[in-house]
Design an enzyme around this catalytic site. Sequence first.
Site, short mmCIF file in Angstrom:
data_model
loop_
_atom_site.label_atom_id
_atom_site.label_comp_id
_atom_site.label_asym_id
_atom_site.label_seq_id
_atom_site.Cartn_x
_atom_site.Cartn_y
_atom_site.Cartn_z
N GLY A 86 39.21 -15.57 28.18
CA GLY A 86 39.31 -16.74 29.15
C GLY A 86 38.99 -18.16 28.74
N GLY A 153 43.04 -8.86 25.37
CA GLY A 153 43.72 -7.55 24.64
C GLY A 153 43.16 -7.63 23.26
N GLY A 177 34.29 -14.26 23.78
CA GLY A 177 33.19 -13.82 24.29
C GLY A 177 32.96 -12.31 23.82
N ILE A 207 31.72 -18.53 29.82
CA ILE A 207 31.26 -19.32 30.91
C ILE A 207 30.19 -18.51 31.72
CG2 ILE A 207 32.94 -18.78 32.58
CD1 ILE A 207 33.54 -21.46 33.08
N ASP A 208 30.15 -17.32 31.84
CA ASP A 208 29.21 -16.58 32.56
C ASP A 208 27.74 -16.60 31.91
OD1 ASP A 208 31.28 -16.00 34.24
OD2 ASP A 208 31.41 -13.98 33.62
N GLY A 252 31.33 -15.14 37.22
CA GLY A 252 30.00 -14.04 37.19
C GLY A 252 30.48 -12.73 37.49
N ARG A 253 31.09 -12.40 36.30
CA ARG A 253 31.54 -10.73 36.45
C ARG A 253 30.38 -9.83 36.78
NH1 ARG A 253 36.80 -9.07 36.00
NH2 ARG A 253 35.91 -7.08 35.27
#
Length: 439
Positions: A86, A153, A177, A207-208, A252-253
Amino acid sequence: MAKAPSAKTPGLETSIQTLGAAKIPSPLRYGRYVGQDETLELRLTEEEADVSAGPGVPFKFEKAGPRGAMYFDSSKVKCAIVTCGGLCPGINDVIRAIVMDAHHNYNVASVIGIRYGLQGFIPKYGHDIIELTPKNVSNFHVFGGTELGSSRGPQAPDEIVDALERMNVNVLFMIGGDGTMKAAANIVREIQARKSRISVIGIPKTIDNDINFVGRSFGFDTAVEKATEAIACAHVEAVGAFNGIGVVKLMGRESGFIAAQATLALKEVNFVLVPESPFALDGPGGLLDQLEHRLSTRHHAVIVVAEGAGQHLCEASGRTDASGNPVLCDISSLLIARIKEHFKARAMEATIKFIDPSYIIRSVPANANDRVYCGFLGQNAVHAAMSGRTGMVVSRLQSRFVHVPLELVTMKRKKLNTASDYWRAVLESTGQEEMPQQG
């Protein structure tokens, strides 16, 4: 493939792999060099690393920075940069810093950009490469996103290494990430199996802020800054209506760092919901009960919810995205629907305003603090590569730049510790009561 003889932390390997002995004098003309095997001892907090040994355990990390001797003859080196996953503020700044340092300080032969993530290595996608020079990256930092493009992916490590060998790449910089760093570890293993001499250096991007052994990921400061703007707007909307409720959904997953930090930055949040703290909607002390009390006494409220919060309240779809992450249910839609039902049943007036700034936050250029940080990351990544390091990421821990093995940063995702002083400060800021958990 050798290991630099860094000191170990009991139970965790912190030494860094090298391609071989560094024998070529560095071309750098100023500053001081870091000792070839110089280390730093750091005692990490819960917000820096999630490890079973607990906070305060000393870790010895190899110190980042230029070495006096290099493994590569830099004037003959070809580097490649790829960005994955992302978008995040600061990616272009890291790309620019790598290119500028590699060209101006090490006089590398070439730096190329791989288009659209790991797909760019695979011939069937047909993506072109870009030659990256100081001239054509000079304005990269003005723009958000990534000028190289990105994708999600997995791609086969053997095909990626095939491409690296075809292009005669000596150094690969991977910006991404948790998934990207796992891919980097697989690429390193494939390179080792072939007994090739290609350096792979990771620059952790999320970003999280949920990458282990990274004190604060680049772009996080910008994300919090933009998130506070959305919260301020939600507060204005909430106080502008009788029993107004502003709901702000933030990234924030699996971790609630952005929601928590933005809440601390702007003292207008009354309820903050994060993935690490399951909560009950109904019953005494549940969110709806507390919200009703808040409106009865103050007639407005602001709720900040991380996208991964409250997943225990939804029915899991079982689907995953291209990166293998579980597809989340839309917690904000569920909250809004249940809040409306609750106050309608009590014949209480309530007006809800919903703000989702996620894609705006992801796509903006980095702020000044993140730009400085990205510059250091890019420079230290080049220093590490030229000295022959591989299978590592550049990380900032307690304001010190260090080398961390890929195996450590991919061990698990960092999460917000809800038993910490930090989380207590967040709850003090909102005034919300601890909510009963609903399984």
